[in-house]
Write an enzyme that holds these catalytic residues in place. Structure first.
Site, mmCIF file in Angstrom:
data_model
loop_
_atom_site.group_PDB
_atom_site.id
_atom_site.type_symbol
_atom_site.label_atom_id
_atom_site.label_comp_id
_atom_site.label_asym_id
_atom_site.label_seq_id
_atom_site.Cartn_x
_atom_site.Cartn_y
_atom_site.Cartn_z
ATOM 1 N N CYS A 102 -18.875 16.400 0.750
ATOM 2 C CA CYS A 102 -18.822 16.037 2.161
ATOM 3 C C CYS A 102 -18.749 17.323 2.971
ATOM 4 C CB CYS A 102 -17.619 15.135 2.470
ATOM 5 S SG CYS A 102 -17.469 14.772 4.222
ATOM 6 N N ARG A 110 -29.541 9.899 -1.092
ATOM 7 C CA ARG A 110 -29.137 10.221 0.288
ATOM 8 C C ARG A 110 -27.749 10.895 0.315
ATOM 9 N NH1 ARG A 110 -24.883 9.583 3.590
ATOM 10 N NH2 ARG A 110 -24.571 7.498 2.746
ATOM 11 N N ASN A 166 -19.830 11.075 -4.425
ATOM 12 C CA ASN A 166 -19.507 9.665 -4.635
ATOM 13 C C ASN A 166 -19.095 9.490 -6.082
ATOM 14 O OD1 ASN A 166 -22.090 9.695 -2.686
ATOM 15 N ND2 ASN A 166 -20.716 8.039 -2.148
#
Ligand code: HMG
Ligand code: MG
Length: 297
Positions: free
Chosen positions: A238, A13, A247
Site C-alpha cells: 500500500c 490491479r 493482499n
C-alpha cells in the site's frame, strides 16, 4: 451441497499497482488469462486512474482489449471519477469498482477529495454504469484502521456502506487496507455493517501485513461472508502505509477454503504456478506460504 465462496482476484490491479518492477502489457495480459484458466471467475484487470498517481496501471485499456475473455467471467476495473469511466467504457468491462474510505485523511491522500465529495463523484458514474448494464462494486478502505487516523469507528463503516448501496452499488468490499485487523476488530466492524446491509452484498478484502488475514477471513466466513478478495502470490502493498504487505495470497485462501469444506471451482496447483510466474516477473519470491509449500520437491 458444499458451501460456495467466490474469490475476487485482485492481483492484476491491487497487486501490480504497488509493485516497483514495471510489468509489460503483454505480461499483464498473460497474467489475467492464466488466472482465468485456473477457474477464477471474477477478476480485477486494472484501473483507469491518473497515471501520474499510479503509473503501474497505465495502459489498462490495452490489457482489457487484449485478454481472451470468456462469458462466465466478470472482468472488473477500478474507476475513481467520470473521466476514468469514459476511458473504460469502450473496452466493455463487466463491472466497475468505485472506491472511498472510512477515513477522511486516507480519502484525501488516495483520491484527493473528502468522503462526501467521493460519493458525489460516484453518483453519475453508477447511474451511467447501470445504463450500460455494468455492475458496480463499492470499496471502503481502512475499515478497521487507518495509517493516519488510527482506529476506525465501525459505525462510520456501516454508514458509508449504506450510502454506497443507496447510490446503486451491487456489492460492497470492506478493505482492511493496512492489515491491522484481528478477529475482534473485524467482527465488531462486520456486525455493525450487518445491522444495515444483508451479508449477500458484502465482500471482505484483507491485506496480510500483520499475518492476520486468514484468521480475519475465517471470522468473516463465520458471519456469513461468501465473497473474498485476494491477490495471487500475495502481490502488492500500500503506497500510503509504510511496511504494508500485499493482499492475502489467493493460494493461501484457496487452500484454506478447500480444507474447510468450501467450494471455489479454482485449481490450486494451477494457481500456484501462476503465482510463481508473476513472482519471477516482479523479481521476488512468492509471498504465498502455500505457494512455497507446494513447490518443495
Ligand atoms: P487529481 O489530481 O485531483 O485529478 O486526482 P484532476 O481531476 O485534477 O486531474 C489531474 C490530472 O489527472 C489531469 O491531467 C487529468 O486529466 C488526469 P493533466 O491535465 O494534469 O495532464 N486524470 C486522469 N487521467 C487518467 N484517468 C483518470 C484521470 N482523472 C484525472 N481517471 C484522481 C484525482 C482521482 C484522478 C487521482 O487521485 C487518482 O487517480 N487516484 C487514484 C489512486 C489509486 O489508484 N489508488 C489505489 C487504489 S485504492 C486501493 O488500492 C484500496 C483498495 O484496494 C481497497 C483496500 O485495500 O482498502 C481498493
Ligand atoms: Mg487493497
Amino acid at each position: 451441497m458444499t458451501d460456495r465462496v467466490r474469490l475476487v482476484e485482485v492481483g492484476p490491479r491491487d497487486g501490480l499497482q504497488n509493485e516497483k518492477t514495471p510489468i509489460s502489457i503483454q505480461d499483464r495480459v498473460q497474467l489475467v488469462n492464466a488466472l482465468v484458466r485456473t477457474g477464477i471467475r471474477h477478476i480485477e484487470v486494472g484501473s483507469f486512474v491518473s497515471p501520474k498517481w499510479v503509473p503501474q496501471m497505465e495502459h489498462t485499456d490495452q490489457v482489457l482489449a487484449s485478454i481472451q475473455r470468456i462469458p462466465e467471467c466478470t472482468y472488473s476495473v477500478l474507476i475513481p471519477n467520470t473521466k476514468g469511466f469514459e476511458l473504460a467504457l469502450p473496452y466493455k468491462p463487466n463491472e466497475i469498482a468505485v472506491f472511498s474510505a472510512a477515513s477522511e485523511t486516507f480519502t484525501h491522500k488516495n483520491i484527493n477529495c473528502s468522503i462526501e465529495e467521493s460519493l458525489e463523484r460516484f453518483k453519475p458514474i453508477v447511474n451511467k454504469a447501470k445504463e450500460h448494464n455494468i455492475s458496480v462494486r463499492g470499496y471502503i478502505s481502512c475499515v478497521v484502521g487507518c495509517p493516519y487516523e488510527g482506529g476506525i469507528n465501525p459505525n462510520a463503516v456501516a454508514q458509508l456502506a449504506s450510502q454506497l448501496l443507496t447510490l446503486g452499488c451491487d456489492e460492497i468490499s470492506l478493505g482492511d487496507t493496512i492489515g491491522v485487523g484481528t478477529p475482534k476488530s473485524i467482527s465488531a466492524m462486520l456486525k455493525a455493517v450487518l445491522k444495515e446491509i444483508d451479508v449477500s452484498k458484502l465482500a471482505l478484502h484483507c491485506h496480510d501485513t500483520y499475518g492476520q488475514a486468514l484468521v480475519n477471513i475465517a471470522t468473516g466466513l463465520n458471519l456469513g461472508i461468501r465473497v473474498i478478495d485476494a491477490s495471487v502470490a500475495g502481490l502488492g502493498g500500500c503506497p500510503y502505509a509504510k511496511g504494508a504487505s500485499g493482499n492475502v495470497a489467493s493460494e493461501d485462501v484457496i487452500y484454506f477454503l478447500n480444507n474447510e469444506g468450501f467450494s471455489t471451482g479454482i485449481d490450486l496447483t494451477a494457481l500456484k504456478d501462476v503465482g510463481h510466474f508473476i513472482s519471477t516477473l516482479v523479481g521476488r519470491p512468492t509471498q504465498s506460504k502455500v505457494g512455497l509449500a507446494l513447490s518443495v520437491p
